[in-house]
Scaffold this active site. Structure first.
Site, PDB file in Angstrom:
ATOM      1  N   ASP A  85      -1.968 -24.151  -8.462  1.00 16.05           N
ATOM      2  CA  ASP A  85      -0.623 -24.282  -7.898  1.00 16.05           C
ATOM      3  C   ASP A  85      -0.737 -24.811  -6.469  1.00 16.05           C
ATOM      4  OD1 ASP A  85       1.829 -23.826  -6.663  1.00 16.05           O
ATOM      5  OD2 ASP A  85       2.152 -21.881  -7.615  1.00 16.05           O
TER       6      ASP A  85
ATOM      7  N   CYS B 276       7.058  -0.524  11.884  1.00 18.59           N
ATOM      8  CA  CYS B 276       8.221  -0.546  11.004  1.00 18.59           C
ATOM      9  C   CYS B 276       9.289   0.342  11.608  1.00 18.59           C
ATOM     10  CB  CYS B 276       7.838  -0.041   9.616  1.00 18.59           C
ATOM     11  SG  CYS B 276       9.283   0.180   8.538  1.00 18.59           S
TER      12      CYS B 276
ATOM     13  N   CYS C 198      10.249   3.353   8.683  1.00 19.22           N
ATOM     14  CA  CYS C 198       9.435   4.514   8.263  1.00 19.22           C
ATOM     15  C   CYS C 198       8.416   4.937   9.323  1.00 19.22           C
ATOM     16  CB  CYS C 198       8.726   4.229   6.949  1.00 19.22           C
ATOM     17  SG  CYS C 198       7.310   3.111   7.102  1.00 19.22           S
TER      18      CYS C 198
END
Length: 415
Positions: free
Chosen positions: A341, A220, A223
């Site tokens: 779904d 990242c 961070c």
């Protein structure tokens, strides 16, 4: 094991009653033709003794295996590997919630090891109950959209639930969600097992920043959360152990994903003192896992049965099938165990099936047909597997199905 005859040390009268009642309920369920009975048996036993799972595990060295994909196969591979140093009890058929796990352990009174597949949502609770010696975390990706919370929330539950655990956590260094979940544990063995499906890991689970992915690395930029250095590495057909030795992976199970499962399983076996060479040699004996990868004869045709439950699983499965013009049958249901779904169908890159004659069956064959239509693929919607096999051109047929559709197919082909 001496001193442990009849289960987890001397079981209390209540625990013994619970085990007996559970086994009776399972037998009734089997006799009625309702499957193995393990879930109903476990439910009855847990009602009578809510602490039974923990009691049954006290004499076992337990490994828990959790992930979105590959749990059942990895559980089987670890069970084979640990069998080199003592009897193993395992929920090998994939009944992976507390009732099914309780039922499996109730049948393993003389075992030394418990190798237990756990549904992702139940991992923290089961880990609290059974005090595992090792926990294997393979991957996290979208699955059963109506039932499982978003993957980041699952990772959060794992992270909180495993915080400070005494277990050795064996975790996939290539999956940022798994790394974030495992990082709360004091003792982690990192395995570079790879991650082909990346669509659930573009934002940082720690801060929400955008994940950078140069080559096989990830970090990242905001961070500083980054991929840990692995001590076990899957490298082609070899696994490199922490000492830098390369051990060949010889599997009868197909595909890169199963090599990754074997690499993780070797790392788990090492925690219990089973050397990689011994562990990997024992894994070679596994030809199929709960019907997956089996080749069966049906109506004079050879069918290979492949299970794919979610986008990550479909992606891995496409890489296994024989090249065009091998015929492919696709079957999709949307029952409770699948998730109701079907919007996940749009996350799967079905264009990888271009050139294959495709046949579509299952409860939701029309949902799948619309998806294949949009992908500009040639396909036929059929009423039954029999119809598919009659229409399919010569050669072995690859059959890919999601969870309950796969069970339906196994019943039809008598597997």
């Amino acid at each position: 094991m001496s001193g442990h005859v009849g289960g987890a040390g001397p079981l209390s009268p209540r625990a013994k009653l619970a085990v007996t009642a559970g086994k009776a309920a399972a037998a009734v369920s089997r006799a009625a033709g309702r499957g193995s009975g393990s879930v109903i048996g476990g439910r009855v036993a847990l009602k009578l003794d809510p602490d039974l799972l923990g009691r049954l595990a006290t004499h076992l060295d337990v490994v828990l295996v959790s992930a979105t994909n590959g749990k059942t196969t990895t559980t089987r591979l670890i069970a084979e590997a640990l069998g080199a140093s003592g009897p193993v009890v395992s929920n090998a058929l994939g009944a992976n919630m507390p009732a099914g796990i309780t039922s499996a352990l109730a049948g393993g009174s003389d075992a030394k090891y418990g190798v237990i597949e756990v549904d992702e949502k139940y991992l923290a609770g089961v880990a609290r109950d059974v005090t595992p010696k090792a926990i294997a975390l393979l991957n996290l990706s979208r699955d059963q959209l109506d039932r499982a919370a978003e993957t980041r929330m699952l990772a959060e539950k794992w992270r909180e639930g495993l915080s400070g655990t005494k277990a050795v956590v064996i975790a996939n260094a290539d999956d940022p969600l798994v790394v974030w979940a495992a990082s709360s544990s004091p003792n982690v063995v990192w395995v570079a097992a790879g991650q082909e499906w990346k669509d659930d890991a573009w934002s940082c689970p720690a801060c929400g920043g955008v994940m950078q992915r140069p080559g096989d690395d990830w970090f990242c930029g905001e961070c500083g959360f980054r991929r840990p250095a692995p001590s076990w590495v899957l490298n082609g057909d070899y696994v490199l152990d922490p000492h830098g030795s390369a051990w060949p992976i010889h599997l009868q199970l197909p595909g890169r994903a199963n090599k990754a499962n074997a690499a993780t399983s070797a790392a788990v076996a090492a925690v219990f003192g089973v050397p990689p060479q011994v562990a990997l040699e024992r894994m070679y004996q596994v030809q199929a896992v709960a019907g997956r990868y089996d080749v069966v004869t049906f109506q004079g045709r050879e069918l290979r049965l492949l299970l794919a439950k979610n986008p990550a699983g479909w992606l891995e499965t496409f890489s296994l099938i024989d090249p065009p013009p091998t015929p492919v049958v696709l079957s999709v249901n949307a029952r409770g165990a699948d998730g109701t779904d079907t919007s996940w169908l749009w996350d799967v890159d079905y264009t990888r099936l271009a050139g294959h004659p495709i046949f579509v069956i299952g409860d939701r064959k029309l949902d799948l047909a619309v998806r294949l239509e949009v992908a500009n693929l040639n396909f036929r919607v059929c009423e039954s597997l029999e119809e598919c096999t009659q229409l399919a051109p010569p050669g072995r047929i690859e059959l890919i199905a999601n969870y309950t559709a796969f069970q339906d197919v196994r019943r039809v082909v008598g597997n």
